[in-house]
Design an enzyme around this catalytic site. Structure first.
Site, mmCIF file in Angstrom:
data_model
loop_
_atom_site.group_PDB
_atom_site.id
_atom_site.type_symbol
_atom_site.label_atom_id
_atom_site.label_comp_id
_atom_site.label_asym_id
_atom_site.label_seq_id
_atom_site.Cartn_x
_atom_site.Cartn_y
_atom_site.Cartn_z
ATOM 1 N N ALA A 190 -3.706 7.798 -4.997
ATOM 2 C CA ALA A 190 -2.306 7.362 -5.099
ATOM 3 C C ALA A 190 -2.353 5.881 -5.476
ATOM 4 C CB ALA A 190 -1.597 7.562 -3.776
ATOM 5 N N GLY A 227 0.833 -1.207 0.000
ATOM 6 C CA GLY A 227 0.000 0.000 0.000
ATOM 7 C C GLY A 227 0.859 1.245 0.000
ATOM 8 N N ASN A 228 0.272 2.372 0.323
ATOM 9 C CA ASN A 228 1.052 3.601 0.464
ATOM 10 C C ASN A 228 0.401 4.487 1.517
ATOM 11 O OD1 ASN A 228 -0.869 5.488 -0.913
ATOM 12 N ND2 ASN A 228 -0.474 4.076 -2.618
ATOM 13 N N PHE A 229 1.025 5.622 1.805
ATOM 14 C CA PHE A 229 0.591 6.450 2.936
ATOM 15 C C PHE A 229 -0.574 7.386 2.627
ATOM 16 C CE2 PHE A 229 5.122 5.708 4.270
ATOM 17 C CZ PHE A 229 4.797 4.940 5.376
ATOM 18 N N SER A 230 -1.155 7.305 1.434
ATOM 19 C CA SER A 230 -2.248 8.229 1.113
ATOM 20 C C SER A 230 -3.404 8.050 2.097
ATOM 21 C CB SER A 230 -2.736 7.963 -0.311
ATOM 22 O OG SER A 230 -3.930 8.653 -0.527
#
Ligand code: C5P
Length: 409
Positions: free
Chosen positions: A277, A209-212
């Site tokens: 994102a 995943g990512n930090f969005s």
């Protein structure tokens, strides 16, 4: 301009500036508005309900119950009745309670039931206004979508000079008129917004995943919806919620799912804003069982590329459709953003930089530069994401209102 027939809920809290609320009421009535006043206990120390009810032509509400006959004043009904709420004057205490949902009086309780736009005109001593706690509460209200009418500089009740004077009633009325004139300026516009991260499954319990956080996309959805647009918000996994009736929310998990949803919805839209994102890659294979550590010193995941949603929309985009993308760059920011306008057929790209304090993922604030396909740019200071959303919408969808604010690249 007129406020003919508009229902204005005027909240008054305990400040010397409450004397200006009488003029404000009179001006609103003169413009054709109906005014319902809700006053705090402290407000009544500064101006009497008798004056206010004579000017507004309605009983002034300050208690949950009428003391003589026990009738209940419904804050829910008031929240539905109002076309706008204006708290003027708003003291540091009332601002703090509104920002934190402390509903221990009729004014704040009504605010929490409010369906319409809310304006707040602070009035206080300069040091109280400057205090970090007051500023934090004002910022929080801004990111909740409340419109702050900045106080002006001048002599204060303490005889000190500084910022903290409530804005003059004439100017508050002008702001309300402006709001109603442009309030529904996106009516009937169909806007699709992608938001949040995507999760790419590795096995039943793990993902890439990512930090969005989704905050920018949700702010865009709320801003567009509050201006009358019909919004479809396609969001990856996020803790955020939406309640606006003009927002249809489509929850997805992965880039593939977001791509499929966006391709289906986009042909029906006037505008697409791509703030998600999206993961560029996903694991080639998703393990059926949890991948065990035992016996493995290293684990190599093979990744394959995800579809580029923005580029796919760019290919099927009709001339009358508008697309707006985002770019988060760490180097050669503008050059890379301009390349993306070309590659993905964007009309505008919103550039935010990880190098700026308070900008980017998870923050409530953002600092952006908007670049246009025809080689112009606008740069903005650090603002709440809701205010950034307004700047993006105004720039892309109301270009005539900002014509002379562009820089040519
Ligand atoms: O190429 P890059 O990921 O930096 O481009 C960012 C822009 O493209 C954003 O508007 C993002 O929402 C969009 N994008 C997309 N699908 C992808 C990757 C990015 O829609 N797979």
């Amino acid at each position: 301009m007129s406020l003919q027939g508009k229902h204005i809920l005027l909240g008054i809290s305990g400040s010397i500036a409450a004397y200006k609320s009488a003029t404000l009421t009179r001006l609103l009535i003169k413009k054709g508005a109906e005014v319902q006043i809700v006053i705090t206990q402290a407000g009544k120390e500064f101006i009497t309900p008798v004056t206010l009810s004579a000017l507004s032509g309605r009983p002034v509400i300050s208690q949950f119950f009428a003391s003589d006959d026990g009738t209940w004043h419904s804050h829910v009904d008031l929240g539905l009745w109002a076309d706008a709420m204006i708290v003027a004057p708003a003291t540091a205490s009332t601002i703090g309670k509104m920002a934190n949902g402390i509903a221990d009086n009729m004014l704040v309780t009504t605010y929490l039931s409010m369906k319409a736009a809310v304006f707040v005109a602070p009035a206080m001593d300069l040091d109280m206004y400057k205090h970090i706690s007051t500023q934090r509460n004002i910022e929080r209200l801004k990111s909740d979508g409340v419109r702050i009418i900045d106080p002006t500089e001048g002599e204060l009740a303490s005889h000190l000079e500084g910022k903290g004077r409530m804005e003059e009633p004439e100017n508050i009325v002008a702001i309300l008129e402006q709001f109603f004139a442009s309030g529904n300026d996106l009516e009937k516009k169909k806007i699709m917004i992608t938001a949040g991260p995507t999760y790419e499954r590795i096995d039943p319990v793990r993902f890439i995943g990512n930090f969005s956080s989704g905050k920018m996309g949700f702010a865009l959805a709320e801003e567009s919806a509050s201006r009358g647009a019909e919004v479809t918000l396609i969001t990856g996994p996020t803790a955020l919620s939406t309640s606006h009736p003009n927002i249809v929310r489509v929850d997805v998990e992965s880039a593939i799912e977001m791509h499929a949803a966006a391709l289906k919805i986009f042909p029906l839209m006037d505008v697409a804003i791509l703030s998600a994102a999206v993961a560029d890659y996903r694991p080639e294979q998703v393990a059926d069982e949890k991948i065990k550590r035992s016996g493995k010193e290293n684990l190599t995941l093979s990744l394959v590329s995800n579809p580029d949603i923005a580029a796919s929309l760019g290919e099927i985009k009709k001339p009358e459709q508008l697309t707006i993308g985002f770019a988060l760059e760490t180097s050669n920011e503008e050059i890379n953003a301009i390349k993306k306008i070309e590659n993905k057929h964007f009309d505008y790209i919103v550039l935010n930089s990880l190098n700026d304090q308070g900008a980017g993922f998870a923050h409530d604030t953002n600092k952006v530069t908007i670049l246009s396909r025809d080689g112009k740019k606008r740069s903005f200071p650090l603002k709440s994401k809701r205010e950034v959303a307004k700047d993006i919408i105004d720039t892309a969808l109301k270009p005539s209102t900002i014509d002379n604010e562009w820089l040519y690249l």
